[in-house]
Write an enzyme that holds these catalytic residues in place. Structure first.
Site, short mmCIF file in Angstrom:
data_model
loop_
_atom_site.label_atom_id
_atom_site.label_comp_id
_atom_site.label_asym_id
_atom_site.label_seq_id
_atom_site.Cartn_x
_atom_site.Cartn_y
_atom_site.Cartn_z
N HIS A 134 35.14 42.33 -55.29
CA HIS A 134 33.79 41.77 -54.74
C HIS A 134 34.10 40.92 -53.42
O HIS A 134 34.17 39.60 -53.64
CB HIS A 134 33.25 40.81 -55.99
N CYS A 145 22.81 45.89 -66.68
CA CYS A 145 23.98 46.85 -66.63
C CYS A 145 23.87 48.25 -67.12
O CYS A 145 24.61 49.03 -66.65
CB CYS A 145 24.86 45.99 -67.76
N HIS A 146 22.82 48.43 -67.83
CA HIS A 146 22.49 49.89 -68.28
C HIS A 146 21.69 50.85 -67.33
O HIS A 146 21.56 51.90 -67.43
CB HIS A 146 22.02 49.79 -69.84
N CYS A 169 18.72 43.94 -70.54
CA CYS A 169 19.84 45.01 -70.67
C CYS A 169 19.87 45.99 -69.40
O CYS A 169 21.00 46.54 -68.98
CB CYS A 169 19.45 46.17 -71.77
N MET A 195 29.88 43.81 -73.57
CA MET A 195 28.60 44.00 -74.14
C MET A 195 28.25 42.58 -75.02
O MET A 195 29.31 42.39 -75.71
CB MET A 195 28.21 44.97 -75.38
N HIS A 249 28.92 48.68 -54.04
CA HIS A 249 28.16 47.39 -54.04
C HIS A 249 28.21 46.61 -52.64
O HIS A 249 27.32 47.19 -51.94
CB HIS A 249 29.02 46.52 -55.20
FE1 DHE Z 1 24.13 39.59 -55.07
C1 DHE Z 1 24.80 40.59 -51.81
C2 DHE Z 1 23.66 42.96 -55.66
C3 DHE Z 1 23.86 38.88 -58.32
C4 DHE Z 1 24.36 36.21 -54.48
N1 DHE Z 1 24.11 41.27 -53.78
C5 DHE Z 1 24.68 41.46 -52.56
C6 DHE Z 1 24.28 42.72 -52.10
C7 DHE Z 1 24.04 43.49 -53.38
C8 DHE Z 1 24.07 42.42 -54.42
C9 DHE Z 1 23.82 45.08 -53.47
C10 DHE Z 1 24.78 43.09 -50.66
C11 DHE Z 1 23.32 43.15 -49.85
C12 DHE Z 1 23.75 43.81 -48.59
O1 DHE Z 1 24.96 43.25 -48.02
O2 DHE Z 1 22.98 44.38 -47.79
N2 DHE Z 1 23.86 40.62 -56.80
C13 DHE Z 1 23.52 41.84 -56.80
C14 DHE Z 1 23.29 42.39 -58.30
O3 DHE Z 1 23.07 43.59 -58.54
C15 DHE Z 1 23.73 41.31 -59.06
C16 DHE Z 1 25.20 41.54 -59.61
C17 DHE Z 1 22.90 41.03 -60.19
C18 DHE Z 1 21.58 41.03 -59.84
O4 DHE Z 1 20.73 41.55 -60.80
O5 DHE Z 1 21.03 40.54 -58.76
C19 DHE Z 1 23.91 40.19 -58.12
N3 DHE Z 1 24.03 37.89 -56.17
C20 DHE Z 1 24.06 37.74 -57.45
C21 DHE Z 1 23.91 36.34 -57.96
O6 DHE Z 1 23.82 36.01 -59.27
C22 DHE Z 1 24.23 35.54 -56.74
C23 DHE Z 1 25.64 34.69 -56.97
C24 DHE Z 1 23.26 34.43 -56.51
C25 DHE Z 1 21.79 34.74 -56.18
O7 DHE Z 1 21.45 34.22 -55.18
O8 DHE Z 1 21.29 35.75 -57.11
C26 DHE Z 1 24.21 36.62 -55.70
N4 DHE Z 1 24.41 38.36 -53.45
C27 DHE Z 1 24.48 37.34 -53.18
C28 DHE Z 1 24.83 36.74 -51.98
C29 DHE Z 1 24.89 38.10 -51.14
C30 DHE Z 1 25.03 38.79 -51.97
C31 DHE Z 1 24.83 35.43 -51.52
C32 DHE Z 1 25.32 38.04 -49.72
C33 DHE Z 1 26.65 37.63 -49.28
C34 DHE Z 1 27.07 37.88 -47.81
O9 DHE Z 1 27.66 36.87 -47.59
O10 DHE Z 1 26.27 38.74 -47.42
#
Ligand code: DHE
Length: 545
Positions: free
Chosen positions: A371, A52-53, A49, A90, A329
């Protein structure tokens, strides 16, 4: 549309903060709950949870669930909601079988008690976790290998808690390095020598690419949950400092670049930008390093504020606070590297920060849940320089004019909206040497879409897109394969994709020739477990995208 269980799973990924060290907070007005039950419920909450929350239930993607709200709803209402979910996103945790009827009942009672807070993580905890594996004076004084490290890729191996260093010239895996849990991103020092990798668990690993075989030279844990790391890039501060942002505790920390020694911790708790209500858990999202000033630019998600943190004097830290919009984000630079464009995703806006004048340049309305990753910059044949983002919530690719000097009529306006394959897109990419614009659809519920990418010809955008079946090309067999995150090589003539399969299945990296759009190479290796993000050294150092 783009919404699906995969999208909910994406936004609501488990929080790493465990129930250990969490104190029981019982409210006499809430239904009874035992100590054992409380512990189980806390663990379920963090796992299912909190993404998201929020850990403290103040709401983000999901609604707030503080006891004043939950007690007014009552146990039966909450049970029904947890059981069957809602059209608002949800998940149906009960009827899907993810939670047993007893667990649904437990969660309905638990939510009426005050939220327990995970422990804080300040300087003593950071210092205790900090380790310099190879001291600076024992590191190479010049590059000890013959690799073209400029074209290395740091590849996240998500579920292995590792990164792979892949030589972009030879496509060989140079090393697989144990890192934090579920590494999120890697960033490079200005010289391109050091890779900074951050795990969801807040662990940073520092890798030295000058070593004969590049290896870890330092580590630290900066919090219990984190997603972002960046390095100082302003003239005179190259390779000097690093910064990391945490989800929990809500704070960022500035460190010595070559050793990761923590220097300064700053909390992000405070009032939200719109209603100015106190928020106890404003998570730090994307961080970029300014090229105009010695500033780190820090997105604070829940308050909707962008902090320009001047690192030139860490004892008299000067922070300029800009009002953007809630739920900031990810984002990236425009081509001039003066403007930072970033998504306020649940507000459906792109915020534009002028890093030179240290002020907001614009807040632009876009369609549901933008995104961008770092976005994509190119010269549009009609509108001049633009930056683009795709979206989680729909199939649109939105192009925004970024040139107030020579194209003032288009600046900070949505100049064109392209129709992509579908919603559930995470990343979009191009390169200054290319005329291709790549758009993934990783989280689309239709496997045909999540396993392929769309590519537009920038000179003929109205001609629509071509679809390349990237996952099919990888020939991996079984599994819920998803194609994610296009990333260019240094020269800009190849584009790399991760084919992200289940943990126990085969994954791969697919390399496409950018000119011909034909398959160039499939990098298949048992060690490539769940590859996701890929960070090319040259493109990451110079913010090329
Ligand atoms: Fe990410 C970047 C947060 C889920 C792959 N991700 C980021 C950034 C944030 C973030 C804040 C920017 C960082 C920066 O630039 O300083 N991501 C989150 C989450 O909160 C979220 C939604 C859920 C979680 O709990 O993490 C989440 N992200 C994912 C995934 O499921 C992904 C697809 C696979 C994984 O590896 O976890 C994923 N996030 C990425 C990638 C980037 C990223 C590959 C950087 C992209 C880039 O080109 O800079």
């Amino acid at each position: 549309p783009g919404t699906s269980r995969s999208l909910e799973n994406y936004q609501g990924a488990p929080s790493v903060a465990g129930s250990e060290g969490v104190d029981m907070v019982v409210n006499p007005d809430a239904p009874p709950i035992s100590k054992v039950e409380y512990k189980e419920a806390t663990q379920i909450f963090f796992e299912r949870c909190a993404g998201c929350h929020g850990v403290l239930r103040k709401g983000a993607t999901g609604k707030p669930l503080t006891p004043d709200i939950t007690r007014a709803k009552g146990t039966d209402y909450l049970k029904a909601l947890i059981n069957f979910g809602s059209p608002g996103g949800m998940p149906n945790w009960g009827s899907s079988g993810d939670l047993t009827p007893a667990q649904v009942d437990l969660m309905a009672r638990f939510l009426q008690h005050d939220p327990p807070a995970p422990p804080e993580w300040g300087m003593p905890e950071m210092m205790a976790s900090w380790k310099v594996i190879v001291p600076v004076d024992q590191r190479p004084t010049k590059k000890q290998n013959n690799y073209n490290i400029d074209n290395f890729f740091a590849v996240t191996l998500r579920d292995a808690g590792e990164i792979a260093l892949i030589d972009g010239d030879t496509k060989q895996i140079i090393n697989v390095i144990k890192t934090g849990y579920a590494v999120h991103i890697s960033r490079l020092s200005h010289s391109g020598r050091y890779v900074y990798t951050i795990g969801r668990d807040g662990k940073i690993d520092l890798i030295d690419l000058w070593m004969k075989k590049p290896e870890r030279v330092a580590e630290i844990k900066i919090g219990l949950e984190a997603r972002s790391v960046e390095t100082s890039k302003f003239k005179g501060f190259e390779d000097k400092l690093a910064i990391a942002g945490a989800y929990w505790p809500p704070q960022f920390v500035i460190m010595d670049g070559p050793t990761l020694k923590p220097i300064k911790i700053v909390s992000t708790r405070g009032p939200t930008v719109d209603t100015q209500e106190y928020h106890p858990e404003p998570r730090v999202a994307a961080i970029v390093a300014s090229h105009e000033h010695p500033d780190f630019i820090v997105n604070v998600k829940e308050t909707g504020r962008v902090l320009l943190v001047d690192y030139s004097d860490l004892e008299a830290l000067n922070i300029t606070t800009l009002d953007a919009a809630r739920f900031l984000h990810d984002g990236g630079w425009d081509v001039s590297k003066r403007y930072f464009l970033t998504a306020a995703n649940q507000s459906d806006k792109i915020a534009v920060v002028d890093s030179r004048d240290r002020k907001m340049a614009a807040l632009i309305d876009v369609d549901k849940i933008p995104h961008p990753g770092r976005g994509a910059n190119f010269v549009h044949p009609q509108f001049g320089p633009v930056w683009g983002t795709s979206a989680l919530g729909n199939e649109k690719v939105t192009l925004i004019g970024t040139d107030p000097e020579d194209h003032p009529q288009n600046a900070w306006k949505v100049v064109e909206v392209l129709k992509g394959q579908g919603g559930g897109s995470l990343f979009i990419k191009t390169h200054p040497k290319s005329r291709n614009l790549w758009v993934d659809t990783t989280l689309n519920p239709d496997p045909k879409l999540s396993q392929s990418v769309a590519v537009f010809d920038i000179d003929h955008l109205d001609a629509g897109y071509q679809v390349l079946p990237i996952a099919e090309w990888a020939k991996l067999g079984e599994g819920p394969k998803r194609v994610v995150q296009p990333e260019y090589n240094a020269r800009g003539d190849e584009v790399w994709f991760s084919v992200w399969n289940g943990k126990d299945q085969n994954s791969a990296i697919v390399v496409v020739d950018d000119k011909t759009r034909k398959l160039k190479k499939v990098i298949r290796d048992k060690r490539l477990v769940t590859p996701t993000g890929k960070f090319n050294v040259h493109n990451t150092v110079d913010d090329v995208y």
